[in-house]
Write a protein that holds these residues in place. Structure first.
Motif, PDB file in Angstrom:
ATOM      1  N   LEU A  59     -54.504 -22.281 -51.605  1.00 56.04           N
ATOM      2  CA  LEU A  59     -55.999 -22.059 -51.806  1.00 56.04           C
ATOM      3  C   LEU A  59     -56.418 -21.038 -51.163  1.00 56.04           C
ATOM      4  O   LEU A  59     -57.880 -20.650 -51.039  1.00 56.04           O
ATOM      5  CB  LEU A  59     -56.807 -23.333 -51.934  1.00 56.04           C
ATOM      6  N   ARG A  60     -55.749 -20.530 -50.173  1.00 50.45           N
ATOM      7  CA  ARG A  60     -56.179 -19.400 -49.398  1.00 50.45           C
ATOM      8  C   ARG A  60     -56.840 -18.087 -50.027  1.00 50.45           C
ATOM      9  O   ARG A  60     -56.128 -17.806 -50.992  1.00 50.45           O
ATOM     10  CB  ARG A  60     -55.172 -18.826 -48.436  1.00 50.45           C
ATOM     11  N   GLY A  61     -57.881 -17.649 -49.526  1.00 48.26           N
ATOM     12  CA  GLY A  61     -58.482 -16.615 -50.222  1.00 48.26           C
ATOM     13  C   GLY A  61     -59.464 -17.020 -51.265  1.00 48.26           C
ATOM     14  O   GLY A  61     -60.215 -16.359 -51.615  1.00 48.26           O
ATOM     15  N   ARG A  62     -59.454 -18.382 -51.689  1.00 45.73           N
ATOM     16  CA  ARG A  62     -60.703 -18.810 -52.494  1.00 45.73           C
ATOM     17  C   ARG A  62     -61.892 -19.133 -51.713  1.00 45.73           C
ATOM     18  O   ARG A  62     -61.849 -19.551 -50.687  1.00 45.73           O
ATOM     19  CB  ARG A  62     -60.097 -19.866 -53.485  1.00 45.73           C
ATOM     20  N   PRO A  63     -62.950 -18.917 -52.299  1.00 45.39           N
ATOM     21  CA  PRO A  63     -64.463 -18.994 -51.665  1.00 45.39           C
ATOM     22  C   PRO A  63     -64.341 -20.771 -51.194  1.00 45.39           C
ATOM     23  O   PRO A  63     -64.198 -21.567 -52.163  1.00 45.39           O
ATOM     24  CB  PRO A  63     -65.517 -18.975 -52.882  1.00 45.39           C
TER      25      PRO A  63
END
Length: 464
Positions: free
Chosen positions: A312-316
């Motif tokens: 989920l890295r990079g998601r708000p």
């Protein structure tokens, strides 16, 4: 595990200090998995006849709740410590207090009162230890790897909840609950030694970063003097703040909203611990094996969810948290609506899947918003709230189940959690200005580039 699944975790596994800590963390997580059964079972054995329920509740509370008091009472002495120190001291206290239980048993002096008291001592530094663990992540890794590291640490606990309880059952039948508690104590002793061994490397790394930050500050200071054409004395770097974690959170609307969301989420889940067993026995007319199947499905789902969290890295972060809460509430609806086991069991596994990313993501947001000086206090305050939220919700579950029935209580909690998540999603999506933290970020981040000011994370006032 496939290479694609491992990809986000490679930088974490490649960090030398964390790599050396992982065996100790895994051992300690397994010890906690054993304790899920052993703590209550030993309380049942030690309690007087007719008071078993009361003393079992005391034992469960003692193993968690005193940490909230430790957050408030010990902040003056622990707030400025490094992550490795805090985590190491927590592991040492836990090893000593839990280790005293089998010693008292051998001495013939162990009764239920002493047992509960030793459990309370063992949990006194727990929020500080958790804060230290995630502060260490922030000290050692750049921000883009925080979520994956947080998730990896969570995976150990999720795996232990699957493996630990059945293993504890076998060990209790073979040796007795008191010796399973002794194994838990040994696991924390291993973790304490692990932190002790890596502490010199952490101190050297911190010294290098501090010197780099000092030199970068001196360069910026001289450049400012030349630009302004005057002579100014260099201002020494501020020492560790004595401000409590709650005050720091209160000055930042983003963190205050996150703390409120966490409390609400965990509080609303608390009644499930009361309502679920009654729902299985009274509404489904099923056995304890069915209840165990629900918990096992949840654990398997949470383990898979923990492994997926790194992706989920990079998601708000705020949108992710709101989505987790909303989906979790939706996944619990089949239970409250009285769906048959063939439908509600997979739904409960889905609830575990979406539950797993919440804590790593929330911790990553704390790591992003708080400077490394304040981070232990902030995370400890968050841990104290988390420790209180679930028991308070569980206490509400008793009268709610008695008044409305187990199924309706489950339905009310599911709807309330879904509404909380949707409210958080609306708040996160609302257009607004940037963060309004009244206090400055203290000290450079662990991997900030010298001479550069990092762009703030785009948050909105009041967003959770």
């Amino acid at each position: 595990m496939t290479s694609a699944m491992l990809f986000p975790y490679r930088p974490v596994l490649g960090q030398p200090v964390l790599r050396r800590l992982l065996p100790g963390l895994a051992t300690s997580a397994l010890g906690d998995g054993l304790a899920l059964v052993a703590v209550t079972w030993l309380a049942l054995q030690l309690a007087p006849a007719g008071q078993r329920g009361t003393w079992t509740a005391f034992a469960v509370a003692a193993y968690t709740l005193p940490g909230a008091a430790g957050t408030l009472l010990l902040g003056r002495w622990l707030g400025g410590r490094s992550g490795a120190q805090l985590a190491g001291w927590d592991a040492t206290v836990r090893a000593a207090a839990l280790g005293a239980i089998p010693v008292a048993h051998l001495a013939g002096v162990l009764d239920v009162g002493l047992y509960v008291a030793l459990l309370a001592v063992s949990s006194l530094l727990h929020p500080w230890g958790s804060a230290g663990r995630f502060t260490l992540v922030a000290e050692l890794l750049p921000q883009r790897h925080h979520l994956a590291a947080n998730a990896l640490l969570g995976v150990f606990g999720q795996a232990a909840t699957i493996v630990g309880p059945p293993l504890a059952g076998l060990l209790i039948a073979w040796a007795g609950a008191v010796w399973v508690i002794a194994m838990d104590a040994v696991s924390f002793a291993v973790l304490a030694v692990s932190y002790r061994l890596v502490a010199p490397a952490v101190r050297r790394g911190s010294a290098v970063r501090s010197e780099g930050a000092r030199r970068a500050g001196a360069v910026r200071h001289r450049a400012g003097n030349q630009h302004e054409g005057g002579d100014r004395h260099e201002t020494p770097t501020a020492g560790p703040s004595r401000t409590s974690g709650f005050r720091i959170i209160g000055r930042d609307r983003s963190l205050l909203g996150l703390l409120a969301l966490t409390f609400g989420f965990f509080f609303l889940f608390g009644p499930f611990y009361v309502a679920m067993p009654i729902f299985v026995t009274d509404d489904l007319h099923a056995s304890a094996a069915t209840l165990a199947a629900y918990y096992t499905a949840f654990g398997v789902g949470s383990l898979l969810g923990g492994l997926l969290t790194g992706h989920l890295r990079g998601r708000p972060l705020r949108a992710t948290l709101a989505g987790v809460v909303s989906l979790f509430g939706a996944a619990l609806l089949p239970l409250g609506l009285g769906a048959p086991v063939v439908l509600s069991l997979p739904a409960f596994a889905l609830a575990g899947l979406v539950w797993a990313p919440y804590q790593p993501t929330a911790t990553a947001l704390f790591q992003r918003r708080a400077g490394t000086v304040d981070l232990p206090r902030v995370l400890s305050a968050n841990g104290a709230v988390t420790v209180l939220a679930v028991p308070l919700g569980t206490m509400l579950g008793g009268p709610a189940t008695a008044a409305f029935g187990a199924r309706r209580t489950l339905l009310a909690c599911a709807v309330a959690i879904l509404a909380l998540g949707l409210t958080a999603a609306v708040s996160a999506a609302r257009p607004g200005a940037g963060p309004r933290a009244t206090g400055p970020r203290k000290g450079p981040g662990p991997h900030d580039e010298p001479g550069r000011v990092k762009a703030p994370d785009r948050v909105r006032p009041g967003a959770p």
